[in-house]
Design a protein around this motif. Sequence first.
Motif, PDB file in Angstrom:
ATOM      1  N   UNK A   1       1.897 -10.539   5.009  1.00 52.52           N
ATOM      2  CA  UNK A   1       1.616  -9.824   3.754  1.00 52.52           C
ATOM      3  C   UNK A   1       2.909  -9.311   3.129  1.00 52.52           C
ATOM      4  N   UNK A   2       3.774  -8.723   3.952  1.00 49.25           N
ATOM      5  CA  UNK A   2       5.062  -8.237   3.434  1.00 49.25           C
ATOM      6  C   UNK A   2       5.950  -9.395   2.983  1.00 49.25           C
ATOM      7  N   UNK A   3       5.900 -10.519   3.678  1.00 46.33           N
ATOM      8  CA  UNK A   3       6.736 -11.664   3.312  1.00 46.33           C
ATOM      9  C   UNK A   3       6.341 -12.214   1.941  1.00 46.33           C
ATOM     10  N   UNK A   4       5.026 -12.273   1.675  1.00 46.81           N
ATOM     11  CA  UNK A   4       4.547 -12.877   0.426  1.00 46.81           C
ATOM     12  C   UNK A   4       4.169 -11.861  -0.643  1.00 46.81           C
ATOM     13  N   UNK A   5       4.161 -10.579  -0.298  1.00 46.26           N
ATOM     14  CA  UNK A   5       3.756  -9.569  -1.270  1.00 46.26           C
ATOM     15  C   UNK A   5       2.250  -9.590  -1.519  1.00 46.26           C
ATOM     16  N   UNK A   6       1.481  -9.812  -0.471  1.00 47.74           N
ATOM     17  CA  UNK A   6       0.021  -9.866  -0.581  1.00 47.74           C
ATOM     18  C   UNK A   6      -0.566  -8.508  -0.228  1.00 47.74           C
ATOM     19  N   UNK A   7      -1.060  -7.804  -1.237  1.00 47.10           N
ATOM     20  CA  UNK A   7      -1.664  -6.496  -1.009  1.00 47.10           C
ATOM     21  C   UNK A   7      -0.657  -5.372  -0.911  1.00 47.10           C
ATOM     22  N   UNK A   8       0.608  -5.719  -0.984  1.00 42.82           N
ATOM     23  CA  UNK A   8       1.690  -4.734  -0.859  1.00 42.82           C
ATOM     24  C   UNK A   8       2.951  -5.342  -1.464  1.00 42.82           C
ATOM     25  N   UNK A   9       3.912  -4.492  -1.782  1.00 44.34           N
ATOM     26  CA  UNK A   9       5.165  -4.988  -2.356  1.00 44.34           C
ATOM     27  C   UNK A   9       5.901  -5.864  -1.340  1.00 44.34           C
ATOM     28  N   UNK A  10       6.439  -6.975  -1.820  1.00 45.39           N
ATOM     29  CA  UNK A  10       7.188  -7.883  -0.955  1.00 45.39           C
ATOM     30  C   UNK A  10       8.368  -7.138  -0.330  1.00 45.39           C
ATOM     31  N   UNK A  11       8.524  -7.296   0.985  1.00 48.55           N
ATOM     32  CA  UNK A  11       9.597  -6.618   1.714  1.00 48.55           C
ATOM     33  C   UNK A  11       9.979  -7.473   2.922  1.00 48.55           C
ATOM     34  N   UNK A  12      10.977  -8.356   2.776  1.00 50.69           N
ATOM     35  CA  UNK A  12      11.337  -9.251   3.879  1.00 50.69           C
ATOM     36  C   UNK A  12      11.848  -8.535   5.124  1.00 50.69           C
ATOM     37  N   UNK A  13      12.444  -7.366   4.965  1.00 50.73           N
ATOM     38  CA  UNK A  13      12.924  -6.607   6.129  1.00 50.73           C
ATOM     39  C   UNK A  13      11.727  -6.107   6.940  1.00 50.73           C
ATOM     40  N   UNK A  14      10.740  -5.548   6.258  1.00 49.34           N
ATOM     41  CA  UNK A  14       9.539  -5.069   6.948  1.00 49.34           C
ATOM     42  C   UNK A  14       8.764  -6.245   7.540  1.00 49.34           C
ATOM     43  N   UNK A  15       8.741  -7.361   6.825  1.00 52.38           N
ATOM     44  CA  UNK A  15       8.069  -8.554   7.349  1.00 52.38           C
ATOM     45  C   UNK A  15       8.680  -8.947   8.687  1.00 52.38           C
ATOM     46  N   UNK A  16      10.006  -8.995   8.747  1.00 54.73           N
ATOM     47  CA  UNK A  16      10.679  -9.367   9.985  1.00 54.73           C
ATOM     48  C   UNK A  16      10.379  -8.365  11.100  1.00 54.73           C
ATOM     49  N   UNK A  17      10.342  -7.076  10.777  1.00 56.26           N
ATOM     50  CA  UNK A  17      10.019  -6.068  11.794  1.00 56.26           C
ATOM     51  C   UNK A  17       8.634  -6.310  12.389  1.00 56.26           C
ATOM     52  N   UNK A  18       7.652  -6.595  11.515  1.00 60.92           N
ATOM     53  CA  UNK A  18       6.295  -6.870  12.005  1.00 60.92           C
ATOM     54  C   UNK A  18       6.249  -8.167  12.800  1.00 60.92           C
ATOM     55  N   UNK A  19       6.925  -9.194  12.334  1.00 59.27           N
ATOM     56  CA  UNK A  19       6.968 -10.459  13.071  1.00 59.27           C
ATOM     57  C   UNK A  19       7.576 -10.256  14.458  1.00 59.27           C
ATOM     58  N   UNK A  20       8.670  -9.494  14.505  1.00 60.37           N
ATOM     59  CA  UNK A  20       9.326  -9.250  15.801  1.00 60.37           C
ATOM     60  C   UNK A  20       8.404  -8.517  16.772  1.00 60.37           C
ATOM     61  N   UNK A  21       7.717  -7.496  16.264  1.00 60.50           N
ATOM     62  CA  UNK A  21       6.831  -6.730  17.142  1.00 60.50           C
ATOM     63  C   UNK A  21       5.721  -7.633  17.686  1.00 60.50           C
ATOM     64  N   UNK A  22       5.180  -8.484  16.841  1.00 60.73           N
ATOM     65  CA  UNK A  22       4.156  -9.434  17.275  1.00 60.73           C
ATOM     66  C   UNK A  22       4.739 -10.453  18.253  1.00 60.73           C
ATOM     67  N   UNK A  23       5.938 -10.937  17.941  1.00 62.31           N
ATOM     68  CA  UNK A  23       6.604 -11.926  18.801  1.00 62.31           C
ATOM     69  C   UNK A  23       6.872 -11.357  20.186  1.00 62.31           C
TER      70      UNK A  23
END
Length: 182
Positions: free
Chosen positions: A88-110
Amino acid sequence: MQAGHQESHAKLAMLLLDGSAAVPKDAGRAFAVASAGAQLNCIHSNAALGACHLKGSGVVQNIAKGFKLVKASAEKKSYLGLYLLGDCFRHGTGIKMDPVQALENFKESAELGYDAAQYAVGASYFKGRGTHQDTKEALRWWGMAMTQSNVNAIAHLAFLHATGPPVLDRRNIKEATRLYTL
């Protein structure tokens, strides 16, 4: 699918959303399976249900509801919820696009072992999305995803081995062939 293993509902729902050679795409069934898992209080199924709402798969699209379900699952440390929130953060779906936050969420999941998130972290480092570009770090994350048979990671690693420089020091056709035939 009745009660069974709660997490199985989420995994099957995601397979049905995307489809594969073994599991044909079926949005209606994906929604039903995710809903059944969510009724069992499975946090991963709640995330899958959120994905259905975000995409309008098997249900009328409702980005706000989908985002809310995904975010709630992520807050409970669902590997799937964290991955989908990153998306959602990577594509700006439902929230403002934020690639830094996207990476943080991806890392936590990874770090919870989710192969799709490991691939996404690798892609973020490879492209310099939300971080500096770091090919070695990308290869490390893709290698983790590859050990779980993530087809995207395998394909990218095989391609890089086949082409060699400038990404890799040299071409390695033997390794590329091995990866392409996994």
